[in-house]
Each structure stands twice: as structure tokens, then as C-alpha cells.
Write an enzyme that holds these catalytic residues in place. Structure first.
Site, PDB file in Angstrom:
ATOM      1  N   PRO A   1       0.830  -1.205   0.000  1.00  0.00           N
ATOM      2  CA  PRO A   1       0.000   0.000   0.000  1.00  0.00           C
ATOM      3  C   PRO A   1       0.870   1.263   0.000  1.00  0.00           C
ATOM      4  O   PRO A   1       2.054   1.182   0.349  1.00  0.00           O
ATOM      5  CB  PRO A   1      -0.800  -0.098   1.306  1.00  0.00           C
ATOM      6  CG  PRO A   1      -0.580  -1.458   1.830  1.00  0.00           C
ATOM      7  CD  PRO A   1       0.652  -2.007   1.211  1.00  0.00           C
TER       8      PRO A   1
ATOM      9  N   THR B   1       4.276   2.635   2.487  1.00  0.00           N
ATOM     10  CA  THR B   1       4.811   1.567   3.343  1.00  0.00           C
ATOM     11  C   THR B   1       6.331   1.452   3.248  1.00  0.00           C
ATOM     12  O   THR B   1       6.916   0.542   3.813  1.00  0.00           O
ATOM     13  CB  THR B   1       4.161   0.210   3.013  1.00  0.00           C
ATOM     14  OG1 THR B   1       4.015   0.118   1.609  1.00  0.00           O
ATOM     15  CG2 THR B   1       2.826   0.067   3.695  1.00  0.00           C
TER      16      THR B   1
ATOM     17  N   LYS C   1       8.375   1.578   0.199  1.00  0.00           N
ATOM     18  CA  LYS C   1       8.967   0.893  -0.959  1.00  0.00           C
ATOM     19  C   LYS C   1      10.140   1.700  -1.508  1.00  0.00           C
ATOM     20  O   LYS C   1      11.228   1.173  -1.719  1.00  0.00           O
ATOM     21  CB  LYS C   1       7.897   0.683  -2.053  1.00  0.00           C
ATOM     22  CG  LYS C   1       6.741  -0.161  -1.581  1.00  0.00           C
ATOM     23  CD  LYS C   1       5.724  -0.380  -2.653  1.00  0.00           C
ATOM     24  CE  LYS C   1       4.871   0.821  -2.957  1.00  0.00           C
ATOM     25  NZ  LYS C   1       3.976   1.238  -1.879  1.00  0.00           N
TER      26      LYS C   1
ATOM     27  N   HIS D   1     -26.204  12.672  17.757  1.00  0.00           N
ATOM     28  CA  HIS D   1     -25.689  11.803  16.686  1.00  0.00           C
ATOM     29  C   HIS D   1     -24.431  11.060  17.172  1.00  0.00           C
ATOM     30  O   HIS D   1     -24.356   9.831  17.076  1.00  0.00           O
ATOM     31  CB  HIS D   1     -25.356  12.670  15.459  1.00  0.00           C
ATOM     32  CG  HIS D   1     -24.915  11.897  14.264  1.00  0.00           C
ATOM     33  ND1 HIS D   1     -25.729  11.666  13.181  1.00  0.00           N
ATOM     34  CD2 HIS D   1     -23.738  11.285  13.980  1.00  0.00           C
ATOM     35  CE1 HIS D   1     -25.068  10.957  12.281  1.00  0.00           C
ATOM     36  NE2 HIS D   1     -23.850  10.711  12.740  1.00  0.00           N
ATOM     37  N   GLU D   2     -23.496  11.817  17.716  1.00  0.00           N
ATOM     38  CA  GLU D   2     -22.241  11.188  18.174  1.00  0.00           C
ATOM     39  C   GLU D   2     -22.501  10.269  19.370  1.00  0.00           C
ATOM     40  O   GLU D   2     -21.898   9.192  19.474  1.00  0.00           O
ATOM     41  CB  GLU D   2     -21.192  12.244  18.528  1.00  0.00           C
ATOM     42  CG  GLU D   2     -20.730  13.104  17.357  1.00  0.00           C
ATOM     43  CD  GLU D   2     -20.223  12.303  16.167  1.00  0.00           C
ATOM     44  OE1 GLU D   2     -19.680  11.198  16.341  1.00  0.00           O
ATOM     45  OE2 GLU D   2     -20.404  12.777  15.023  1.00  0.00           O
TER      46      GLU D   2
ATOM     47  N   HIS E   1     -23.670   6.915  18.106  1.00  0.00           N
ATOM     48  CA  HIS E   1     -22.555   6.049  17.698  1.00  0.00           C
ATOM     49  C   HIS E   1     -21.916   5.415  18.934  1.00  0.00           C
ATOM     50  O   HIS E   1     -21.645   4.217  18.972  1.00  0.00           O
ATOM     51  CB  HIS E   1     -21.469   6.867  17.004  1.00  0.00           C
ATOM     52  CG  HIS E   1     -21.777   7.246  15.595  1.00  0.00           C
ATOM     53  ND1 HIS E   1     -22.090   6.329  14.636  1.00  0.00           N
ATOM     54  CD2 HIS E   1     -21.793   8.461  14.977  1.00  0.00           C
ATOM     55  CE1 HIS E   1     -22.287   6.955  13.485  1.00  0.00           C
ATOM     56  NE2 HIS E   1     -22.125   8.253  13.666  1.00  0.00           N
TER      57      HIS E   1
ATOM     58  N   ASP F   1     -21.661   8.393   6.950  1.00  0.00           N
ATOM     59  CA  ASP F   1     -22.001   7.081   7.531  1.00  0.00           C
ATOM     60  C   ASP F   1     -22.707   6.214   6.504  1.00  0.00           C
ATOM     61  O   ASP F   1     -22.400   5.026   6.357  1.00  0.00           O
ATOM     62  CB  ASP F   1     -22.947   7.261   8.735  1.00  0.00           C
ATOM     63  CG  ASP F   1     -22.302   8.063   9.847  1.00  0.00           C
ATOM     64  OD1 ASP F   1     -21.068   8.093   9.884  1.00  0.00           O
ATOM     65  OD2 ASP F   1     -23.040   8.658  10.658  1.00  0.00           O
TER      66      ASP F   1
HETATM   67  P1  ATP Z   1       4.125   5.172  -2.671  1.00  0.00           P
HETATM   68  O1  ATP Z   1       3.587   3.836  -3.065  1.00  0.00           O
HETATM   69  O2  ATP Z   1       3.034   6.150  -2.369  1.00  0.00           O
HETATM   70  O3  ATP Z   1       5.195   5.702  -3.569  1.00  0.00           O
HETATM   71  P2  ATP Z   1       6.122   4.203  -0.890  1.00  0.00           P
HETATM   72  O4  ATP Z   1       5.753   2.850  -0.387  1.00  0.00           O
HETATM   73  O5  ATP Z   1       7.147   4.266  -1.953  1.00  0.00           O
HETATM   74  O6  ATP Z   1       4.823   4.990  -1.261  1.00  0.00           O
HETATM   75  P3  ATP Z   1       7.930   5.737   0.614  1.00  0.00           P
HETATM   76  O7  ATP Z   1       8.058   6.876  -0.336  1.00  0.00           O
HETATM   77  O8  ATP Z   1       9.055   4.782   0.645  1.00  0.00           O
HETATM   78  O9  ATP Z   1       6.586   5.023   0.371  1.00  0.00           O
HETATM   79  O10 ATP Z   1       7.691   6.254   2.080  1.00  0.00           O
HETATM   80  C1  ATP Z   1       7.348   7.581   2.380  1.00  0.00           C
HETATM   81  C2  ATP Z   1       7.998   8.005   3.647  1.00  0.00           C
HETATM   82  O11 ATP Z   1       7.429   7.298   4.737  1.00  0.00           O
HETATM   83  C3  ATP Z   1       9.459   7.673   3.718  1.00  0.00           C
HETATM   84  O12 ATP Z   1      10.244   8.687   3.159  1.00  0.00           O
HETATM   85  C4  ATP Z   1       9.700   7.556   5.205  1.00  0.00           C
HETATM   86  O13 ATP Z   1       9.889   8.812   5.776  1.00  0.00           O
HETATM   87  C5  ATP Z   1       8.390   7.018   5.709  1.00  0.00           C
HETATM   88  N1  ATP Z   1       8.445   5.558   5.898  1.00  0.00           N
HETATM   89  C6  ATP Z   1       7.692   4.647   5.275  1.00  0.00           C
HETATM   90  N2  ATP Z   1       7.972   3.407   5.721  1.00  0.00           N
HETATM   91  C7  ATP Z   1       8.932   3.537   6.630  1.00  0.00           C
HETATM   92  C8  ATP Z   1       9.669   2.618   7.434  1.00  0.00           C
HETATM   93  N3  ATP Z   1       9.441   1.318   7.392  1.00  0.00           N
HETATM   94  N4  ATP Z   1      10.603   3.113   8.265  1.00  0.00           N
HETATM   95  C9  ATP Z   1      10.844   4.432   8.340  1.00  0.00           C
HETATM   96  N5  ATP Z   1      10.194   5.342   7.608  1.00  0.00           N
HETATM   97  C10 ATP Z   1       9.251   4.927   6.766  1.00  0.00           C
END
Ligand code: ATP
Length: 651
Positions: free
Chosen positions: A238, A241, A243, A461-462, A465, A536
Site C-alpha cells: 500500500p 509503506t 517501498k 448523533h455522536e 454512535h 455514515d
Molecule cells: P508510494 O507507493 O506512495 O510511492 P512508498 O511505499 O514508496 O509509497 P515511501 O516513499 O518509501 O513510500 O515512504 C514515504 C515516507 O514514509 C518515507 O520517506 C519515510 O519517511 C516514511 N516511511 C515509510 N515506511 C517507513 C519505514 N518502514 N521506516 C521508516 N520510515 C518509513
């Protein structure tokens, strides 16, 4: 999403070479030197025919005459007159003795000049008459200049265009003359500062990518045993995360150059550009081997070919770019030292040819971090922050389930901003809590004008919930309820989702009830509902459709799922089921939602006094926490799961 992107300058291909303006002075000097004699050339004294006849011809001082181009007559004096008082000056010249012409005069035509000269020399014997020659001269200086000027103008215009097109741009591909060039950013090995220390959590992924570092550092260890070094690694997960971060860490650890490009950068308006950029990228990478190519968002070019091309706007250009990528990956030898890392949010949408062994052989799945990983990520991002002792990273990790690494990085930054705004010396726990709320629900909007009636409705409302979710066992624990407007919402309830891999049918059903609790409370208390439940209702509808069409929770639809993991059907106009089934699905979804709504109403009618007390507390306090909820609603009877919050929520 990348808020710590290391900006490294140094595009791979340079734009057109800048024209050196200093150089042009050299040419000007050379030309000037060439033409100087001409420019400073002999100065001939201009006279009239009458002066010539009266002062020169009458004294018999003329050696010869030269008619040039039927326009001018050059007069050459006899050398014996060099010391004559009248002619002394014309014999002097800048370049030594003046050989002539010493005078010149203009004539109408050579015929009229002949006639005038004959008349003037009527009395002179034929042998003593002045010799006259007729010549044609072209002015080579003017000729040369008239040749040079158009070329010089063209050259200047071309230089100007080149400077306009390439000037100030860094990436080769951005200039109009460099369309086919790769736009990848090159991070030289010494400049890649990200290491595995900066990547928190992601332990399994790190183990896999560490191997790539070993391949790049010591390829011989593997090749001498006959092993082939992998060509491509795809990181799937996602957004946010880590990458990109992981790919940078690989480059940083291996100390090799790192080419970074986004999949969408290959695609241009013009046909063939993508393929040519792929070729150029691989050519450059091979020159710098061992190195890493990182293609972010590879789905921009790597989506499955052929299917749904019409509706997705899929075109030959994207396909030819993908084909070129496949060819290049086949082309470079396994041991050439170029490893391609790619990142994608959806590997299921990628072309199978891209994922087959020999291309992107290795697939590394990154998931949203669990509690321990979040704690580690908090620690990494708190390193540069000035925090006080009240901060407990474990507590913060517990408050942020479902958050990605990028979200956590964002929270840390927001907390620092909150503290700075309050002019604090150190960042405290409350700053982090405010930052989390801000990231979840947006900034508080205390200035929003809300009437007392509206405030009462929002409070009920709140409270609706809160009461329904509190009394149902399987709903995530509630930690905070607020009726202060934030972002677009007028009030909010904070739940702490548990990290579960599976959710049962009853969990889904109770979640529907809790989401409809707000609207049900409005109906029970005021006898009519308002427009405040839009969000909602949207959530409930989506969830109910998912229950019926994806998870097979409905008896009439049965164990059937219309989920499409390839994403191809998003573009299709046709539903994967018949019209009759479609009608049945709609009917069952409606029944499900109505059932949940009735159940929520029933709970609220039964516990009306709790609802009233909570709404009253909300109206006075505006924000109430878990302790206040426990005071009014009693200790919560939890379901199978334990609550993940180890501490009390701060008041
Ligand atoms: P996208 O798919 O949107 O390109 P991505 O998975 O490539 O997202 P990154 O660009 O690597 O995400 O992460 C964004 C920022 O989130 C990083 O520069 C870092 O600051 C932080 N980050 C994400 N995961 C980690 C992690 N496991 N440890 C430390 N920092 C993290």
C-alpha cells in the site's frame, strides 16, 4: 508519497551544451584583423572634374587614369611630383609611400568622360596623351559581409532557440531536443545516504533486499557457484509503506549508483518516446554497472496488455514501452550488475510477462506496519526531534493502527509543528496526540458557526454512535468522542481498530449497526433524520455490498464472490452477474442495512437514558474520553479480543 526524498542533483543526460559567448569575441577579433587593412585602407582624395582639369591636368602631373566600373576615375600622379608643394600631402600614406590612386572623381558614364578628356587634350599630340584604362572591380569586403550576415543571423537564432529549449532544465527529457532521453535521476553512490538503519520494521523484506546488496557487492561469491543474479525485484504494498525508502536503502548500503524514475515519466504525448527512454535508461545503467534502476509506480506502464485497452485509454504507446522494458530485461546479461527494483501498489494488475522468472523474479510484499513496527518507525522519525520525557512510543504506536510509515513520518512532523506554534521548547505527548487527531480527522475548526439546535443534534448523533458501539461486543473499542468540527466533519468518534487478519460476519454486522447509530439516535430523539449522516451512509453501503458480493455472507447469493483481483473489470461496462442477480444483490443489501438500522434503533430505545446522559455530557464538555464513557456507560464488555491500549487516554 515521500516526505524525506533525498534531492540529489545531477541529471544523467545533459541538455544541449551551452553556447560559449566568450568564444565569439575571438571570431570577431579574427575577422576584424582580416578586414583592418581594408577598413583603414588608402584614403583617396575626392575631387571634381573641374578641379582635376584646372589643378592637375593643366600642370601635366597625371601619369595615368583608371576608369573603375564606368563610375569613378582614379588619378595616378607622376612620381616626379612627389616633392611638389601642391601634391606633397597626397603622396604620404599610413602604409608608406602612396603608389596611387592619389585622387578620384565621379563620372556620369565612360562615354561622357571620354568626350570631356578628348576636348581637354585637343591640343596635345596623340603620343603624349594620358593613358586611360577601363577596369571592373567588385568590393570583396561587401561581398563577404553579405554572405556572412545571413549565416550569422541563422546561427544566432539557432543558438537562442537551443538556449530557450534547454536552458534551466535539468532532466534531459524535458528539453524539446531530448524527448527520447531518459529522465531518470541519478543518485551517485557517495551521495545515497539512506541505509537500513533508516528503515524500521519490514524485517522480512529487509532480509530479502539485503541479499541484493550482497549480489551487488560481491557478485563473485554467487557466480562462481554458477548462480545467476536476479534481474528484477518488485516491491508491492500500500502507499507509504516504504517501498521507495527500501530501494534507496539498498543503493545506500551497496554503495552503487541508483537511477530513480517513475513509470509515468516514460509516457509522453508522442509515440515511441517511452520505448526510446527505456532504451536510453538501460544504456546509461549498463555504463554505470553495477547499479540499481528503481522504477516507482511501475503500474503506469506495466499494466496487463490488451484487456480493457479501449476503456482504460490503454494505447499502443504504453504497450510498446512495456515491450521495450521486457526486451531490455531479457537483453542485459544476468550477471551484468544492473538490478531493476520496481514498486507498485497493485501487483495483480501487472502484466504476467513482467512477473515471470527471468524478469521481476522476486516479489517482496510490504504491508501496513503492525504495532511493534510502528513503534520502531516512530523511533526512527523521532531521532531528529527534540522531545520531552513524557513520550512513550509504544503508546503512540497503539494509537495509530492502520497507519503507514509515511503517515507516522507525517505525524512526527505535525507534532513538531504544533509544538513550534505553541512556542514550546520541546515536543510533548499532547502535541503528538493533536497531530494524530489532525491526521485522522483534519484540523479543529472552532470558528465554524453552529446553532444550539445543530449542536444538540450533533451531540445526539455522536452519542448514538458511542452508545451502540459500546454495547456491541465486536465493535472496535471507542476511545474518544468529540463534537468540535474538524476538517469537513461536524463531530467524530475515535475507535481503536484491532490488528486482526480476519473479521467474522457478526463483526461486520455490528459495525454496520454502530455506523448507523448516529442516524438512529436522530430518529429516536427528534423523530426525523438530517443530512449529517452522509458519510455514515456511504460507508455502510460500501460495506454492505462488500459483505454480499465479495465475502459471500448472504444466503441467497451464496458462496459466490464477484471480487476482481486483477482490476480489469473496473473499466468494463458489463457486470459479472445477470440482471436478475443484480436485483437480488440490491435487495439483499437494502435488507441488511435496514436490519442493522432497526437493531441500532432498538438498542437506543432500550438505553435511552444512557443516550441522553452522554449527549448532555458532550454538549457541555465537547470532547469526552474513555474514562467519561465508562462513567456513564459502565465498563465495556469486550468480545473475543483484548483492548490494545495499554494506558489511559490523556484528558
Ligand atoms: P508510494 O507507493 O506512495 O510511492 P512508498 O511505499 O514508496 O509509497 P515511501 O516513499 O518509501 O513510500 O515512504 C514515504 C515516507 O514514509 C518515507 O520517506 C519515510 O519517511 C516514511 N516511511 C515509510 N515506511 C517507513 C519505514 N518502514 N521506516 C521508516 N520510515 C518509513
Amino acid at each position: 508519497m515521500n516526505n524525506r526524498r533525498h534531492k540529489i542533483k545531477g541529471p544523467v543526460p545533459q541538455g544541449p551544451k551551452k553556447f560559449k559567448w566568450n568564444g565569439i569575441w575571438l571570431y570577431i577579433l579574427l575577422l576584424g584583423g582580416l578586414f583592418l587593412p581594408q577598413l583603414l585602407g588608402k584614403q583617396v582624395t575626392e575631387i571634381t572634374w573641374q578641379q582635376f582639369q584646372k589643378d592637375i591636368l593643366s600642370r601635366n602631373a597625371v601619369a595615368r587614369l583608371e576608369v573603375v566600373n564606368n563610375e569613378t576615375v582614379n588619378v595616378y600622379l607622376k612620381p616626379s611630383f612627389a616633392n611638389d608643394k601642391q601634391f606633397k600631402d597626397v603622396f604620404k600614406s599610413t602604409w608608406g609611400t602612396n603608389e596611387g590612386p592619389h585622387y578620384a572623381f565621379s563620372i556620369g558614364s565612360s562615354d561622357s568622360f571620354d568626350r570631356q578628356l578628348n576636348d581637354a587634350e585637343k591640343t596635345v599630340p596623340a603620343n603624349d596623351r594620358i593613358p586611360v584604362t577601363y577596369i571592373r572591380k567588385s568590393n570583396w569586403l561587401i561581398n563577404v559581409i553579405s554572405w556572412i550576415i545571413p549565416f550569422a543571423l541563422l546561427f544566432l537564432a539557432w543558438t537562442y532557440l537551443m538556449r530557450r529549449a534547454g536552458g534551466g532544465m535539468t532532466g534531459g527529457g524535458t528539453s524539446i531536443f531530448n524527448f527520447g532521453k531518459s529522465t531518470a535521476t541519478l543518485v551517485e553512490k557517495s551521495k545515497s545516504e539512506v541505509t537500513f538503519d533508516d528503515v524500521a520494521g519490514l524485517e522480512e523484506a529487509q532480509i530479502e533486499v539485503r541479499e541484493i546488496v550482497d549480489f551487488l557487492k560481491n557478485p563473485d561469491t554467487f557466480t562462481k557457484l554458477g548462480a545467476k543474479i536476479p534481474k528484477g525485484v518488485i516491491l508491492v504494498g500500500p502507499p507509504g509503506t516504504g517501498k521507495t525508502l527500501l530501494a534507496k536503502a539498498v543503493a545506500g548500503e551497496a554503495q552503487v549508483p541508483f537511477f530513480s524514475i517513475s513509470g509515468s515519466e516514460f509516457v509522453e504525448m508522442f509515440v515511441g518516446v517511452g520505448a526510446s527512454r527505456v532504451r536510453d535508461l538501460f544504456r546509461q545503467a549498463k555504463e554505470k554497472a553495477p547499479c540499481i534502476i528503481f522504477i516507482d509506480e511501475i503500474d503506469a506502464i506495466g499494466r496487463s496488455r490488451g484487456k480493457g485497452a479501449f476503456l482504460s485509454g490503454g494505447n499502443d504507446e504504453r504497450e510498446s514501452t512495456l515491450n521495450q522494458l521486457l526486451t531490455e530485461m531479457d537483453g542485459f546479461g544476468t550477471n551484468s550488475g544492473v538490478i531493476v527494483l520496481a514498486a507498485s501498489n497493485r501487483a495483480d494488475m501487472l502484466d504476467p510477462a513482467l512477473l515471470r522468472p527471468g524478469r521481476f523474479d522476486r516479489h517482496i510484499y510490504l504491508e501496513l506496519p503492525n504495532m511493534h513496527e510502528r513503534e520502531a518507525i516512530f523511533k526512527v522519525h523521532m531521532r531528529p526531534l527534540v522531545t520531552d520525557d513524557s513520550i512513550d512510543t509504544r503508546f503512540l504506536a497503539a494509537q495509530t493502527p492502520g497507519f503507514s510509515g509515511a503517515d507516522i513520518a507525517n505525524i512526527c512532523n505535525e507534532a513538531a509543528l504544533f509544538a513550534a506554534r505553541k512556542k514550546e521548547n520541546k515536543i510533548g505527548k499532547q502535541d503528538f496526540m493533536d497531530a494524530i487527531d489532525r491526521v485522522v480527522a483534519g484540523l479543529e475548526k472552532k470558528s465554524k458557526i453552529i446553532t444550539p439546535e445543530e449542536k444538540q443534534r450533533i451531540a445526539f448523533h455522536e452519542a448514538g454512535h458511542a452508545v451502540v458501539s459500546w454495547l456491541l461486543k465486536n465493535v472496535d473499542p471507542l476511545v474518544k468522542v468529540s463534537i468540535i468540527p474538524r476538517g469537513k466533519s461536524l463531530g467524530a468518534a475515535w475507535y481503536l481498530p484491532e490488528e486482526k487478519q480476519l473479521r467474522t460476519e457478526s463483526t461486520f454486522h455490528e459495525h454496520l449497526c454502530a455506523t448507523l447509530g448516529g442516524r438512529a439516535a436522530e430518529q429516536v430523539v427528534f423523530g426525523e433524520v438530517s443530512s449529517g449522516a452522509l458519510d455514515d451512509l456511504e460507508k455502510v453501503t460500501n460495506e454492505a455490498y462488500m459483505m454480499v458480493t465479495y465475502f459471500g455472507f448472504n444466503k441467497k447469493i451464496g458462496n459466490t464472490s464477484y471480487y476482481d483481483s486483477t482490476g480489469q473489470r473496473d473499466m468494463s461496462l458489463q457486470k459479472p452477474y445477470s440482471e436478475e442477480t443484480g436485483r437480488l444483490i440490491d435487495e439483499e443489501v437494502r435488507k441488511l442495512i435496514n436490519g442493522a438500522y432497526e437493531q441500532a434503533k432498538e438498542i437506543l430505545v432500550q438505553h435511552r437514558s444512557l443516550l441522553d446522559q452522554l449527549a448532555k455530557a458532550l454538549q457541555t464538555k465537547e470532547v469526552i474520553y474513555k474514562e467519561d464513557l465508562e462513567e456513564i456507560l459502565g465498563k465495556r464488555e469486550t468480545g473475543r479480543h483484548k483492548e490494545p491500549v495499554p494506558e489511559k487516554h490523556p484528558a
